[in-house]
Design a protein around this motif. Structure first.
Motif, PDB file in Angstrom:
ATOM      1  N   LEU A 107       0.880  -1.203  -0.185  1.00 15.44           N
ATOM      2  CA  LEU A 107      -0.012  -0.049  -0.011  1.00 15.44           C
ATOM      3  C   LEU A 107       0.819   1.243   0.071  1.00 15.44           C
ATOM      4  O   LEU A 107       0.679   2.136  -0.628  1.00 15.44           O
ATOM      5  N   LEU A 108       1.936   1.258   0.785  1.00  8.94           N
ATOM      6  CA  LEU A 108       2.597   2.268   0.932  1.00  8.94           C
ATOM      7  C   LEU A 108       3.550   2.749  -0.284  1.00  8.94           C
ATOM      8  O   LEU A 108       3.722   3.858  -1.009  1.00  8.94           O
ATOM      9  N   ALA A 120       4.031   5.768  -5.472  1.00 10.84           N
ATOM     10  CA  ALA A 120       4.109   5.886  -6.779  1.00 10.84           C
ATOM     11  C   ALA A 120       2.839   6.812  -7.334  1.00 10.84           C
ATOM     12  O   ALA A 120       3.227   6.901  -8.768  1.00 10.84           O
ATOM     13  N   SER A 121       2.101   7.174  -6.632  1.00 12.05           N
ATOM     14  CA  SER A 121       1.011   8.003  -7.135  1.00 12.05           C
ATOM     15  C   SER A 121       1.638   9.550  -7.247  1.00 12.05           C
ATOM     16  O   SER A 121       2.519   9.914  -6.431  1.00 12.05           O
ATOM     17  N   PRO A 122       1.084  10.525  -8.355  1.00 13.31           N
ATOM     18  CA  PRO A 122       1.608  11.836  -8.244  1.00 13.31           C
ATOM     19  C   PRO A 122       1.268  12.576  -7.029  1.00 13.31           C
ATOM     20  O   PRO A 122       0.362  12.122  -6.331  1.00 13.31           O
ATOM     21  N   PRO A 171       4.998  14.690 -14.929  1.00 10.26           N
ATOM     22  CA  PRO A 171       3.649  13.858 -15.033  1.00 10.26           C
ATOM     23  C   PRO A 171       3.299  13.630 -13.543  1.00 10.26           C
ATOM     24  O   PRO A 171       2.386  13.143 -13.149  1.00 10.26           O
ATOM     25  N   ASP A 172       4.432  13.304 -12.703  1.00  9.29           N
ATOM     26  CA  ASP A 172       4.135  12.999 -11.225  1.00  9.29           C
ATOM     27  C   ASP A 172       3.882  14.146 -10.532  1.00  9.29           C
ATOM     28  O   ASP A 172       3.750  14.103  -8.938  1.00  9.29           O
ATOM     29  N   VAL A 173       3.970  15.445 -10.954  1.00  8.17           N
ATOM     30  CA  VAL A 173       3.656  16.601  -9.922  1.00  8.17           C
ATOM     31  C   VAL A 173       2.134  17.455 -10.735  1.00  8.17           C
ATOM     32  O   VAL A 173       2.448  17.812 -11.825  1.00  8.17           O
TER      33      VAL A 173
END
Length: 185
Positions: free
Chosen positions: A11-12, A17-19, A70-72
């Motif tokens: 889960l962590l 990995a999410s933006p 893309p992650d911000v």
């Protein structure tokens, strides 16, 4: 075997990995109130260039090219957020009833404001830039007004997404002040 630690680790890992999403902090409306000649004002959805309307936070690199990570991302849809921020700021600055369209009241607004942004991004030199045009269309009897704007707000060192978001908030507040002073008086 106890799978709880593995599930927590998975889960962590998924969360990391999410933006990262950034909100624009509330900016104080400073200075004296700028009364509007209109008691009610409708604000049309702000028109943004394609790159500024996307979730990604854009900046201009030293070579002049626009870039993003893309992650911000912005935490809210930029068009919706800027339209709402401007409506709230215009209401606070002028004391008028200001609402984004669709107009939520039975009586028609005394004026409608339209904003077309041509540039909205962080510059390589540490400034947030907001340029474009605004238009004020009274419902009846008064003359229409329009104007251009070229606003800049400093991006606090060392830079990055949170200071860019804060600078965007300042630029939008400054735009509301300009429209109140030059378009709604």
């Amino acid at each position: 075997m106890n799978y709880a630690p593995l599930a927590l680790a998975a889960l962590l890992a998924a969360c990391s990995a999410s933006p990262a999403r950034y909100t624009v902090p509330e900016v104080e409306v400073a200075g004296p109130r700028v009364p509007s000649i209109y008691g009610t004002v409708a604000l049309r959805e702000v028109a943004l260039p394609a790159y500024a309307a996307s979730e990604e936070i854009h900046f201009r690199g030293p070579d002049g090219a626009l870039a993003s990570a893309p992650d911000v991302l912005w935490a809210d849809d930029p068009t919706r957020a800027i339209t709402g921020d401007l409506a709230r700021a215009l209401g606070r600055i002028t004391g008028a009833t200001v609402a984004a369209e669709p107009w939520p009241f039975f009586d028609r607004p005394a004026a409608t404001v339209e904003i077309r942004v041509s540039d909205m991004l962080a510059e390589a030199d540490g400034r947030f830039r907001l340029t474009g045009q605004y238009f004020v269309a009274p419902e009846t009897g008064r003359r229409t007004r329009s104007g251009s704007f070229a606003l800049e707000a400093p991006i606090a060192a060392p830079g990055g997404p949170a200071p860019i978001a804060a600078a965007r908030g300042q630029a939008v507040r400054d735009l509301a002040t300009l429209i109140a002073r030059d378009g709604l008086r």
